[in-house]
Scaffold this motif. Structure first.
Motif, mmCIF file in Angstrom:
data_model
loop_
_atom_site.group_PDB
_atom_site.id
_atom_site.type_symbol
_atom_site.label_atom_id
_atom_site.label_comp_id
_atom_site.label_asym_id
_atom_site.label_seq_id
_atom_site.Cartn_x
_atom_site.Cartn_y
_atom_site.Cartn_z
ATOM 1 N N PRO A 27 0.827 -1.220 0.000
ATOM 2 C CA PRO A 27 0.000 0.000 0.000
ATOM 3 C C PRO A 27 0.858 1.266 0.000
ATOM 4 O O PRO A 27 0.480 2.275 -0.602
ATOM 5 N N PHE A 81 1.949 1.998 -3.565
ATOM 6 C CA PHE A 81 0.816 2.510 -4.344
ATOM 7 C C PHE A 81 0.533 3.964 -3.997
ATOM 8 O O PHE A 81 0.252 4.787 -4.858
ATOM 9 N N LYS A 82 0.601 4.248 -2.694
ATOM 10 C CA LYS A 82 0.332 5.618 -2.237
ATOM 11 C C LYS A 82 1.403 6.582 -2.756
ATOM 12 O O LYS A 82 1.110 7.643 -3.285
ATOM 13 N N ILE A 114 -2.569 6.362 -4.858
ATOM 14 C CA ILE A 114 -3.798 5.604 -4.577
ATOM 15 C C ILE A 114 -3.968 5.530 -3.070
ATOM 16 O O ILE A 114 -3.037 5.169 -2.353
ATOM 17 N N GLU A 144 -4.281 4.720 0.627
ATOM 18 C CA GLU A 144 -3.802 3.510 1.298
ATOM 19 C C GLU A 144 -4.931 2.696 1.926
ATOM 20 O O GLU A 144 -4.789 1.490 2.112
ATOM 21 N N THR A 180 -6.068 0.135 -0.744
ATOM 22 C CA THR A 180 -5.091 -0.935 -0.977
ATOM 23 C C THR A 180 -4.899 -1.783 0.278
ATOM 24 O O THR A 180 -4.665 -2.987 0.178
ATOM 25 N N CYS A 181 -5.019 -1.168 1.453
ATOM 26 C CA CYS A 181 -4.890 -1.942 2.689
ATOM 27 C C CYS A 181 -6.001 -2.982 2.792
ATOM 28 O O CYS A 181 -5.760 -4.138 3.133
ATOM 29 N N MET A 196 -7.647 -4.279 0.386
ATOM 30 C CA MET A 196 -7.416 -5.319 -0.620
ATOM 31 C C MET A 196 -6.310 -6.267 -0.188
ATOM 32 O O MET A 196 -6.441 -7.494 -0.302
ATOM 33 N N THR A 197 -5.220 -5.713 0.326
ATOM 34 C CA THR A 197 -4.114 -6.593 0.722
ATOM 35 C C THR A 197 -4.507 -7.454 1.924
ATOM 36 O O THR A 197 -3.974 -8.540 2.090
#
Lengths: 523, 410
Positions: B162, B165-166, B171, B173, B176-177, B179-180
């Protein structure tokens, strides 16, 4: 019985925790006059106007309208009394059209509750026509210029049939041409019999447009004078409380070695696909102040970002002290000898939640002086900050541990200037270093920059203020649509000539198109 | 500017920043407990099976659950209960670590809602490496250290995703967090699904569990916990968590690294202007957050009395998310996180006492926790209430803030 005054504010007192913002202030507004309210930042001007507009309730004092005492509890009461206000920061809804913004809060509807937009439109058009306030009523506010947004705010007051108009620092956001237009509009209102309260700290505008001036200082009433009986010097002395030097006194520059050399620099725009800065070349030498002049939005910001590394240049070469820094990182450029007083002190200049002392070492915390094995030497940082506070007269509530956010704008700027000047780099890039500051602070900062020049620094000044451009610089480069269109000697040019270059009507430099042209014009 | 005392000219002691933070957290806790009390009364009154005495017992346990020593002659008894205390500290360990993870990320301007995924990755790393090394004949102490470090490394790398990506694509976080988190849950399930060696088939009747590390002789030393809290699950993992919290506090407040990280978090533009590599710092702070969260998982499964249910693709570990209220309650202060973590696990213990000793169930504790979480979002509001209407005035008009400033000088 009718009073001579349309509005009287008598002995107003307004306190905030720990501070008296207005202490026994009296303000009398005649019908049909333009009355300026003058004072430095924090003098209590806006507080007084907020009291009149019903945003604050005073602890003591009375307000009279046409000789009759009134109580203004909220802005609706103010509107009912015909008082309207154009705020310094516009209160418009960006995604609404101009017309919707104007009628918002004063909508007329038919019996079924539908908006009577057609009538509203006709009324707005008529007002716009009558006072020369050109607006596109169907455009969205986000798409129109700042100048037009201000006209929308003015139309809002007129639409509500206000005849007492408050303008809070209306010229801060305008270009010189727009300022002239606004002055003319204000005079038109006064002729119509409307009364205007004009809040400002710009003396030129007061002299140009107002009939009388009331001066406040640190929350206290200093006096009211007729504009025609006074002059700028007297007004600024009243405002600051001590004699102020309005003119910048400096010896002719004695430039020596080249410090900064820019060749064919281009910087991409964030808004459109083309370059915002196009093939710009210039030099700054030791011991001179070179000023980039121009109307806001002609590539100044991008030029500075390209120079300092905040933005990647799309072409060209930058040399600092003979060293190519075209592709160097921000840090490397700073270490190579560049100080940068940024345009936006809140976005770039300071970490607002940090304390003053933390902000003072923003670039230097990794120097051995301030850290050992990665641990910050707090005593050193404190000592250094105290030294800067002392030397540069940075005032704050709690000294080094004051949170930057709680400091006044002027002192925030002083802190940034202290930090940047004390780094003692050969090149100083100063972007609008006096923006939004009052006369006293401007004087202080100007004299500091001249002193740095005389110590042999190379200074690149970016300014939108004509007075500053003409008074402070040794050489003027005019930026128009990303190109340098003129190189002028401030001693030999006039504001009018400068204005022609700034608006793109005239040019004496064709950069890059003919080699050697730059050098020729400089002779 | 704080409101100043008219006599001394100094800020009143109860308006000092640190203290108001503590007071506002305590206020959240008290209101949470009060709500819990009300629910106990309401539930008690609505059920015939619970007498007035039962209600009073329930309230007592909500407040003093950790001091409960059972019943004596039908009456609840209270006193020092080493088992409860020890279990409280044992359960606090992963909460402290995930709380630290969220708090440190938050201090650097990032909202790490991915602690659950990082926790799982850490667990996977610790168990796999721990078991493998032990089978290869490594000494237990080395296995312990290697398992912890590999787990933290894996969590750190997971947190970096994340962060990257950030930093490079801007994007958010949070997205993405989340999602991860689920990717981690499925990845861990797949990993243990595919590697039968780690599955605990030796002990009959156990399905879906990984062989606990104590079976190969690896578990966290007690480090005095067995003497302090005999009979409990407490172990040295708690001390490790406390030590890490102190280290994080030192890093964040005393070092140039913390200065950089916080500068990037507070104002990325100003940090960039000053020549600080903002992208590097965003990634780095997510790596640190990931390593901290995963250490929670590592310490929990290294403790010697836990077993990992590997088929986790449907669920994320609650400790991963409970790090958020712990950090909120601690106002993101690394040392405060220790106490907030202990407090949250104390409520858990109290919940269990309710379940064992009264007709109530343990979910009352969850309601109290939920109330506190909700209220800790109000912590700022409480702070402002204590400090007076200072902020309101500042916001009202910028000029006023400056006026106040002028007054401060004069």
């Amino acid at each position: 019985m009718t009073s001579e005054y349309v509005i009287e504010m008598n002995h107003i007192r307004k306190e905030f925790p720990g501070i008296v913002a207005n202490d026994d202030i009296t303000l009398q507004l005649k019908k049909g006059e333009i009355h300026a309210l003058l004072g430095e930042n924090g003098a209590g001007k806006s507080t007084l106007m907020s009291v009149l507009f019903g945003l604050y309730q005073p602890e003591a004092g009375t307000i009279k309208k046409d000789g009759v005492e009134v109580k203004i509890n909220n802005p609706n009461d103010a509107t009912a009394l015909g008082i309207g206000m154009v705020h310094q920061h516009f209160k418009l809804i960006e995604v609404f059209t101009v017309l919707d913004n104007i009628i918002l809060g004063a909508e007329t509807t038919d019996k079924l509750g539908f908006l009577k937009k057609k009538e509203a439109r006709e009324k707005v058009m008529a007002l716009s026509e009558k006072y020369g306030l050109k607006v596109n009523v169907d455009a969205k506010v986000e798409d129109i210029t700042v100048g037009m947004q201000q006209r929308v705010e003015i139309l809002k007051m007129l639409y509500r049939d206000n005849d007492i108009l408050i303008f809070d620092e209306p010229t801060a956001v305008l270009t010189p041409q727009e300022i002239d237009e606004l002055m003319e509009i204000m005079r038109g209102f006064a002729r119509e019999g409307k009364s205007i309260l004009f809040i400002t700290h710009k003396l030129n505008e007061i002299m140009a447009v107002s009939d009388r001036v009331t001066v406040l200082r640190k929350g206290k009433y200093i006096g009211t004078v007729n504009t025609k009986d006074t002059n700028k010097q007297e007004l600024s002395n009243m405002m600051v409380g001590r004699p102020v030097q309005l003119e910048i006194h400096k010896e002719p520059a004695k430039p020596t070695d080249v410090v900064l050399k820019v060749e064919g620099l281009s910087v991409p725009s964030k808004i459109h696909k083309n370059d915002a800065v196009k093939n710009v070349s210039f030099e700054v030498r030791k011991g001179e102040i070179v000023c980039i002049a121009g109307i806001d939005g002609n590539g100044q910001t991008e030029l500075v970002h390209g120079l300092t590394g905040l933005e990647k240049a799309s072409g060209g070469r930058i040399e600092l002290l003979g060293k190519d820094i075209s592709h160097a990182s921000i840090k490397k450029r700073a270490l190579a000898g560049m100080s940068h007083i940024p345009e936006d002190r809140h976005k770039h200049g300071l970490v607002l939640p940090y304390t003053l002392e933390q902000n003072m070492v923003l670039q230097r915390y990794k120097e051995d002086r301030f850290q050992h094995m990665g641990f910050i030497k707090f005593d050193e940082v404190r000592e250094y900050t105290e030294k800067l506070i002392e030397e540069y007269d940075v005032r704050s509530g709690q000294g080094p541990v004051t949170v930057a956010r709680s400091m006044s704008g002027g002192n925030q700027q002083k802190a940034i200037i202290a930090r940047e000047l004390d780094r003692d780099e050969p090149l100083i890039v100063a972007v609008q270093p006096t923006r939004g500051l009052d006369v006293g602070a401007i004087e202080h900062i100007h004299s500091q920059l001249v002193a740095e020049r005389d110590r042999g620094k190379a200074i690149l000044l970016i300014s939108l203020e004509l007075d500053e451009v003409l008074g402070l610089s040794d050489r003027i480069l005019v930026l128009y649509e990303g190109e340098i269109v003129g190189e002028l000697d401030p001693a030999k040019t006039t504001p009018e000539e400068l204005g022609l270059y700034m608006s793109g009507a005239k040019r004496n430099v064709n950069n890059g198109k003919e080699d050697g042209q730059d050098a020729e014009t400089r002779q | 500017m704080q409101r100043l005392d008219s006599k001394t000219g100094k800020a009143k002691w109860y308006r000092k920043d640190g203290l108001t933070t503590v007071i506002s957290s305590i206020l959240s806790i008290l209101i949470g407990l009060a709500v819990g009390t009300l629910i106990i009364i309401a539930v008690g009154l609505s059920k015939d099976t619970i007498s007035t005495n039962g209600i009073i017992e329930g309230i007592k346990l909500v407040f003093l659950g950790v001091f409960s020593t059972g019943r004596d002659g039908g009456v609840l008894t209270f006193g020092f209960n080493p088992v409860n205390f020890g279990n409280m500290l044992f359960r606090a360990t992963p909460l402290i670590m995930t709380g630290l993870s969220v708090a440190v990320a938050f201090k650097t301007g990032l909202f790490n809602i991915g602690a659950a995924g990082q926790y799982l990755m850490g667990t996977m790393g610790t168990l796999s490496v721990g078991l493998t090394l032990a089978w290869k004949g490594c000494p237990a102490w080395l296995v312990w250290i290697a398992a912890l470090l590999v787990g933290m490394l894996l969590g750190g790398l997971w947190g970096a995703i994340p962060g990257l990506f950030k930093a490079y694509l801007n994007i958010n976080e949070v997205i993405t967090c989340i999602m991860t988190n689920w990717i981690a849950a499925n990845l861990v399930t797949w990993w243990f699904e595919a590697h039968d060696v780690f599955k605990n088939s030796a002990e009959g009747g156990k399905v879906g569990y990984i062989i606990p590390l104590k079976n190969v002789g690896v578990s966290t030393p007690k480090w005095g916990m067995e003497a302090l809290f005999p009979g409990s699950q407490a172990n040295g993992g708690f001390w490790v968590a406390c030590l890490i919290a102190v280290i994080m506090w030192v890093i964040m407040t005393k070092t140039t690294l913390g200065y950089e990280l916080k500068a990037c978090g507070s104002n990325r533009h100003a940090a960039k202007y000053a020549g600080i590599n903002d992208r590097k710092n965003i990634v780095l702070s997510m790596v640190i957050a990931g390593a901290l969260a995963s250490a929670g998982g590592c310490l929990y499964y290294l403790s010697g009395n836990t077993e990992f249910f590997w088929s986790t693709y449907m669920t994320l570990p609650a400790d991963g998310f409970n790090g958020i209220p712990v950090a909120l309650l601690a106002a993101n202060h690394p040392i405060g996180v220790i106490f907030a973590g202990i407090f949250m696990s104390m409520l858990n213990v109290a919940g269990l006492q309710l379940k064992y000793l009264t007709a109530y169930n343990e979910y009352i504790a969850d309601i109290i926790i939920a109330t506190i979480v909700y209220l800790s979002a109000f912590a700022m509001f409480f702070k402002l209430m204590i400090k007076g209407r200072r902020k309101a005035n500042e916001d009202g008009k910028n000029v006023n803030a400056e006026t106040v400033e002028e007054g401060g000088k004069a």
